[in-house]
Scaffold this active site. Structure first.
Site, PDB file in Angstrom:
ATOM      1  N   VAL A  65       0.823  -1.210   0.000  1.00 37.44           N
ATOM      2  CA  VAL A  65       0.000   0.000   0.000  1.00 37.44           C
ATOM      3  C   VAL A  65       0.861   1.265   0.000  1.00 37.44           C
ATOM      4  CG1 VAL A  65      -0.143   0.257   2.513  1.00 37.44           C
ATOM      5  CG2 VAL A  65      -2.079   0.970   1.132  1.00 37.44           C
ATOM      6  N   LYS A  66       2.111   1.111   0.463  1.00 38.79           N
ATOM      7  CA  LYS A  66       2.955   2.283   0.677  1.00 38.79           C
ATOM      8  C   LYS A  66       3.356   2.986  -0.617  1.00 38.79           C
ATOM      9  CE  LYS A  66       3.367   2.123   5.187  1.00 38.79           C
ATOM     10  NZ  LYS A  66       3.518   3.214   6.117  1.00 38.79           N
ATOM     11  N   ASP A  67       3.231   2.308  -1.766  1.00 39.74           N
ATOM     12  CA  ASP A  67       3.522   2.981  -3.042  1.00 39.74           C
ATOM     13  C   ASP A  67       2.692   4.261  -3.184  1.00 39.74           C
ATOM     14  OD1 ASP A  67       5.112   0.829  -3.615  1.00 39.74           O
ATOM     15  OD2 ASP A  67       3.839  -0.002  -5.190  1.00 39.74           O
ATOM     16  N   ALA A  70       4.125   7.035  -0.956  1.00 40.08           N
ATOM     17  CA  ALA A  70       5.499   7.380  -1.343  1.00 40.08           C
ATOM     18  C   ALA A  70       5.487   8.371  -2.505  1.00 40.08           C
ATOM     19  CB  ALA A  70       6.262   6.114  -1.720  1.00 40.08           C
TER      20      ALA A  70
END
Ligand SMILES: Cc1ncc(COP(=O)(O)O)c(C=O)c1O
Length: 351
Positions: A65-67, A70
């Site tokens: 999910v961090k894409d 970021a």
């Protein structure tokens, strides 16, 4: 003459056939972020009467999910000049944010330095190096203010490196904003506005705060539940307003819980926390793979076990969404390794 007409018609057909399609591709890998699937959870939920759906974030190109956050943090820093062309991005990260940042750094032409704590899996370090990031490993069992901690080292590196930008996902408001703008609206749309509960692990707080704010704006009755771990301060702070240092001790679960209060945790939109043990989180990570075919990371095990702990809150008319952050490949040496599980004492008791 007949042959000529046949040829002509077949070439017209060809033209028609080709024009039925439009070219469909992303400009670069960042264009594939988001619009992840929602998958019904069937067996592991036992007798919970509600419809329980997984927001399955490993379909992002960096497998987490961090894409989403970021890229948003980078774009916002570019827009206001904190990040300049050819600059170096520096971040303290448990791996997934580093992966998203590294992918964006490649596409956009930045250097990437990830500062990581030594409790994170070796796979995470190797993966970050594979996508061109420099990785600095720091000890876990030191206080955040200790100069060796990964918070302190990332800040110091940012001060010492010319033309660098320290991302600070804990306090950077673009983190939660990314989930307010993309993850939240996707969940609302995919459930046709029927979502009644959102359950998710909490680390920086970006996911729960951004999604929670969006969902509560659409329907204030949606309940937002955070999954915390033993050794972290969140649950007690939410319930009492006390930051209790006695709650802090080392734990094994990766990605969730904190020994600080990140600015991205908006406690006002969270209805409650439940804590999951390291052992349960690890065992339920394995169970998700074996019972549902969900090959996911350690915080997914914590999230599904936490959801089971909350079962009395769910009725048959409810639509419960649980978000799974990252992919199992980062944990093959740990939660998916039976020897490692035995060494930790993470063996399920026989009934
Ligand atoms: C695997 C994993 N799960 C859960 C979380 C927590 O998400 P958030 O930081 O949005 O609270 C993280 C964050 O680093 C993570 O890497």
């Amino acid at each position: 003459m007949e042959t000529y007409l046949n040829l002509l018609f077949s070439s017209i057909n060809c033209t028609f056939a080709a024009s039925k399609y439009t070219m469909d591709y992303a400009e670069n890998i960042l264009g594939t972020i988001g619009n992840t699937p929602m998958v019904k959870i069937n067996k592991i939920i036992g007798d919970i009467p509600a419809l329980v759906l997984a927001k399955y974030e490993t379909f992002n190109p960096g497998n987490s999910v961090k894409d989403r956050m970021a890229v948003k943090m980078i774009e916002d820093a570019e827009a206001d000049g904190r990040l300049k062309p050819g600059g170096t991005i520096i971040e303290g990260t448990s791996g997934n944010t580093g992966m998203g940042l590294a992918l964006a750094a490649i596409v956009k032409g930045y250097k990437m330095v990830c500062v990581i704590s030594d409790k994170q899996s070796k796979e995470k370090v190797d993966i970050l190096r594979a996508v061109g990031s420099e990785v600095v490993v720091c000890p876990t069992d030191v206080a955040p203010e200790d100069p060796r901690s990964y918070y302190s080292v990332s800040k110091r590196l940012a001060e010492e490196t010319p033309n660098s930008w320290y991302v600070n996902q804990y306090d950077n408001p673009s983190n939660a904003k990314a989930h307010y703008e993309s993850t939240g609206p996707e969940i609302w749309k995919q459930t046709d506005g029927k979502v009644t509960h959102f359950v998710v692990g909490v680390g920086t707080g970006g996911t729960i705060s951004g999604v929670g704010k969006y969902l509560k704006e659409q329907n204030p009755n949606v309940k937002i539940w955070g999954i915390d771990t033993y050794g972290s301060v969140f649950k007690k702070y939410h319930e009492t307003g006390i930051f209790d240092e006695n709650e802090i001790y080392p734990y094994i679960t990766e990605g969730i819980g904190e020994d600080i209060l990140p600015k991205n945790v908006d406690f006002s939109i969270i209805d409650g926390f439940t804590k999951v043990t390291d052992k349960d989180a690890a065992i339920y990570t394995q169970k998700l793979a074996k019972m549902e075919g969900f090959f996911l990371g350690n915080s997914a095990g914590a999230a599904i076990k936490g959801l089971l702990q909350l079962k009395e809150h769910f009725t048959k008319d409810d639509v419960v969404v649980v978000l799974f952050h990252d992919h199992g490949s980062r944990y093959v040496g740990k939660m998916y390794n039976d020897e490692w599980m035995r060494e930790q004492g993470f063996v399920e008791e026989e009934a």
